[in-house]
Design an enzyme around this catalytic site. Structure first.
Site, PDB file in Angstrom:
ATOM      1  N   ASN A   1       6.319  -7.350   0.174  1.00  0.00           N
ATOM      2  CA  ASN A   1       5.411  -8.492   0.053  1.00  0.00           C
ATOM      3  C   ASN A   1       6.196  -9.765   0.384  1.00  0.00           C
ATOM      4  O   ASN A   1       7.054 -10.184  -0.391  1.00  0.00           O
ATOM      5  CB  ASN A   1       4.872  -8.519  -1.383  1.00  0.00           C
TER       6      ASN A   1
ATOM      7  N   HIS B   1      -3.291  -9.243   2.740  1.00  0.00           N
ATOM      8  CA  HIS B   1      -1.998  -9.667   2.202  1.00  0.00           C
ATOM      9  C   HIS B   1      -1.299  -8.435   1.636  1.00  0.00           C
ATOM     10  O   HIS B   1      -1.898  -7.658   0.878  1.00  0.00           O
ATOM     11  CB  HIS B   1      -2.215 -10.717   1.101  1.00  0.00           C
TER      12      HIS B   1
ATOM     13  N   CYS C   1       0.829 -16.784  -2.098  1.00  0.00           N
ATOM     14  CA  CYS C   1       0.548 -15.729  -1.117  1.00  0.00           C
ATOM     15  C   CYS C   1      -0.665 -16.025  -0.238  1.00  0.00           C
ATOM     16  O   CYS C   1      -0.891 -15.348   0.768  1.00  0.00           O
ATOM     17  CB  CYS C   1       0.386 -14.381  -1.815  1.00  0.00           C
TER      18      CYS C   1
HETATM   19  O1  UT7 Z   1       1.601 -11.305  -4.021  1.00  0.00           O
HETATM   20  C1  UT7 Z   1       0.866 -11.813  -5.102  1.00  0.00           C
HETATM   21  C2  UT7 Z   1       0.054 -10.771  -5.664  1.00  0.00           C
HETATM   22  N1  UT7 Z   1       0.889  -9.789  -6.328  1.00  0.00           N
HETATM   23  C3  UT7 Z   1       0.381  -8.641  -6.630  1.00  0.00           C
HETATM   24  O2  UT7 Z   1      -0.746  -8.441  -6.278  1.00  0.00           O
HETATM   25  C4  UT7 Z   1       1.159  -7.651  -7.458  1.00  0.00           C
HETATM   26  C5  UT7 Z   1       0.184  -6.956  -8.348  1.00  0.00           C
HETATM   27  N2  UT7 Z   1       0.773  -6.003  -9.290  1.00  0.00           N
HETATM   28  C6  UT7 Z   1       1.363  -4.866  -8.894  1.00  0.00           C
HETATM   29  O3  UT7 Z   1       1.557  -4.619  -7.721  1.00  0.00           O
HETATM   30  C7  UT7 Z   1       1.694  -3.877  -9.968  1.00  0.00           C
HETATM   31  O4  UT7 Z   1       1.118  -4.262 -11.184  1.00  0.00           O
HETATM   32  C8  UT7 Z   1       3.210  -3.628 -10.167  1.00  0.00           C
HETATM   33  C9  UT7 Z   1       3.781  -2.929  -8.936  1.00  0.00           C
HETATM   34  C10 UT7 Z   1       3.929  -4.941 -10.414  1.00  0.00           C
HETATM   35  C11 UT7 Z   1       3.423  -2.708 -11.368  1.00  0.00           C
HETATM   36  O5  UT7 Z   1       2.708  -1.499 -11.138  1.00  0.00           O
HETATM   37  P1  UT7 Z   1       1.766  -0.912 -12.279  1.00  0.00           P
HETATM   38  O6  UT7 Z   1       1.207   0.324 -11.723  1.00  0.00           O
HETATM   39  O7  UT7 Z   1       0.821  -1.998 -12.700  1.00  0.00           O
HETATM   40  O8  UT7 Z   1       2.795  -0.548 -13.394  1.00  0.00           O
HETATM   41  P2  UT7 Z   1       2.773  -0.958 -14.942  1.00  0.00           P
HETATM   42  O9  UT7 Z   1       3.262  -2.376 -15.062  1.00  0.00           O
HETATM   43  O10 UT7 Z   1       1.482  -0.585 -15.541  1.00  0.00           O
HETATM   44  O11 UT7 Z   1       3.849   0.028 -15.487  1.00  0.00           O
HETATM   45  C12 UT7 Z   1       3.650   1.447 -15.530  1.00  0.00           C
HETATM   46  C13 UT7 Z   1       4.925   2.091 -16.044  1.00  0.00           C
HETATM   47  C14 UT7 Z   1       5.466   1.427 -17.302  1.00  0.00           C
HETATM   48  O12 UT7 Z   1       6.057   2.432 -18.097  1.00  0.00           O
HETATM   49  P3  UT7 Z   1       5.268   3.060 -19.348  1.00  0.00           P
HETATM   50  O13 UT7 Z   1       4.950   1.893 -20.236  1.00  0.00           O
HETATM   51  O14 UT7 Z   1       4.045   3.694 -18.755  1.00  0.00           O
HETATM   52  O15 UT7 Z   1       6.267   4.019 -19.904  1.00  0.00           O
HETATM   53  C15 UT7 Z   1       6.508   0.495 -16.759  1.00  0.00           C
HETATM   54  O16 UT7 Z   1       7.520   0.238 -17.709  1.00  0.00           O
HETATM   55  O17 UT7 Z   1       5.948   1.978 -15.051  1.00  0.00           O
HETATM   56  C16 UT7 Z   1       7.068   1.289 -15.609  1.00  0.00           C
HETATM   57  N3  UT7 Z   1       7.617   0.463 -14.561  1.00  0.00           N
HETATM   58  C17 UT7 Z   1       8.564   0.863 -13.709  1.00  0.00           C
HETATM   59  N4  UT7 Z   1       9.241   2.008 -13.611  1.00  0.00           N
HETATM   60  C18 UT7 Z   1      10.127   2.120 -12.618  1.00  0.00           C
HETATM   61  C19 UT7 Z   1       7.242  -0.811 -14.221  1.00  0.00           C
HETATM   62  N5  UT7 Z   1       7.943  -1.224 -13.153  1.00  0.00           N
HETATM   63  C20 UT7 Z   1       8.770  -0.212 -12.826  1.00  0.00           C
HETATM   64  C21 UT7 Z   1       9.749  -0.027 -11.804  1.00  0.00           C
HETATM   65  N6  UT7 Z   1      10.391   1.154 -11.739  1.00  0.00           N
HETATM   66  N7  UT7 Z   1      10.000  -0.972 -10.898  1.00  0.00           N
END
Ligand code: UT7
Length: 328
Positions: free
Chosen positions: A272, A242, A113
């Site tokens: 992204n 980004h 990225c």
């Molecule tokens: O381009 C290179 C750089 N990339 C980035 O910078 C990406 C960085 N990371 C992110 O943008 C975020 O970490 C994500 C969007 C990938 C995930 O968001 P998050 O707020 O960190 O979610 P999480 O992984 O902590 O998950 C929170 C909850 C979980 O459920 P529980 O355990 O709280 O019940 C996940 O299972 O949300 C759930 N979850 C989803 N639910 C619906 C994770 N992904 C999804 C989804 N739809 N797509």
């Protein structure tokens, strides 16, 4: 030739025609439009149809940037990509040939990225060394081709697209298109946070850890680029982060001291697009009239490697050419 810096002379971007909405994804994945919008800021993304490659998008974006710069020739071509058509050879010679540029030096840059900013530093370096007077830099991705459709931690985030700039020798000072000091960094101890594991087909990301590092690294390198440019946050008209995640962009803006009204975003429409993210964002903002010649931009990125980078720019006096692949 005395080196007096480098300037952006033209800007282009190309997006695939197919729009994939959050609801489209939710039809096959345990997710929802509400979750994706609130956690990432993404409303839709463009994905290529089978048969369309990174080089197709790259060539279209490159042609548009050349048109925007009012030229058909450059002395070198650089393509930044994570998703080359083949692992060998590089995409850039093929793209150069398609643009009628057989014979010019052409190479790829792999910084995920942060690819556009690493490529920009390469372009400036070619000009500073006297190896080239003009460089076409293209950042192009078809991330949809490496996404695991069953992985809701990545499938909803990434989109396809390409952005490009023509870079030329500058006259020095705060002229239109001026490129400030490129500040870059890396930390390979985090290589496994964002990767396509060896021998595997799909991209994997440890989202939570990446999120934390992205906010810290992007804020720090953005402040570094400001300082090395002799500027403060109030001197910047637009932050062009980004497009990783709306919450990451907001947190970086806050840490750098740039209010939300000055943060450019096209996450809602394209998600992204990895290396292509910054030039697509800039082309989109310029085409929409949100970015004017002479505006000061602070661009900052973070990605796999881990890699990061930032640069200040003065927006050029050139009409950005943003279009859809296959449509004039
Ligand atoms: O381009 C290179 C750089 N990339 C980035 O910078 C990406 C960085 N990371 C992110 O943008 C975020 O970490 C994500 C969007 C990938 C995930 O968001 P998050 O707020 O960190 O979610 P999480 O992984 O902590 O998950 C929170 C909850 C979980 O459920 P529980 O355990 O709280 O019940 C996940 O299972 O949300 C759930 N979850 C989803 N639910 C619906 C994770 N992904 C999804 C989804 N739809 N797509």
């Amino acid at each position: 030739m005395t080196y007096r810096g480098a300037v952006i002379l033209g800007v282009g971007a190309s997006l695939p025609r197919r729009v994939v909405t959050n609801d489209d994804l939710a039809a096959g994945l345990d997710t929802s439009d509400e979750w994706i919008r609130s956690r990432t800021g993404i409303g839709a993304r463009r994905w290529v149809d089978p048969g369309t490659s990174t080089s197709d998008l790259a060539a279209d974006a490159g042609a548009r940037a050349l048109r925007s710069a009012g030229t058909s020739t450059v002395d070198a071509v650089i393509v930044a990509t994570t998703t080359p058509d083949r692992s060998c050879p590089a995409v850039a010679p093929d793209v150069a040939a398609r643009l009628g540029l057989v014979g010019v030096p052409a190479h790829d840059v792999a910084a995920v990225c942060t690819g556009f900013l690493y490529g920009l530093a390469n372009a400036v370096g070619l000009i500073a060394s006297g190896a080239a007077r003009t460089v076409l830099l293209i950042a192009a991705e078809t991330f949809s081709t490496i996404l695991d459709p069953a992985d809701r931690g990545t499938a909803e985030i990434f989109g396809d697209g390409a952005g490009a700039v023509v870079v030329g020798a500058g006259r020095g000072g705060d002229e239109p298109g001026a490129i400030g000091p490129c500040v870059l960094g890396s930390d390979g101890t985090g290589a496994d946070l964002i990767q396509v594991p060896a021998g595997e087909a799909y991209f994997r990301m440890r989202g939570k850890e990446v999120f934390r590092q992205a906010v810290e690294r992007m804020s720090d390198v953005a402040l570094d680029a400001l300082e090395r440019s002799g500027l403060g946050p109030d001197d910047v008209d637009h932050l062009a982060p980004h497009q990783a995640n709306r919450r990451i962009c907001d947190a970086v803006a806050q840490r750098v001291g740039i209010d939300a009204s000055r943060v450019l975003s096209d996450l809602d429409a394209v998600g992204n697009t990895a290396a292509a993210s910054i030039p697509v964002l800039l082309a989109d903002a310029a085409a929409a009239g949100r970015l004017d010649a002479g505006d000061r931009v602070l661009a900052v990125a973070f990605g796999g490697g881990l890699t990061w980078g930032a640069v200040t720019l003065i927006w050029p006096d050139a009409a950005a050419d943003l279009g859809t692949l296959g449509e004039g």
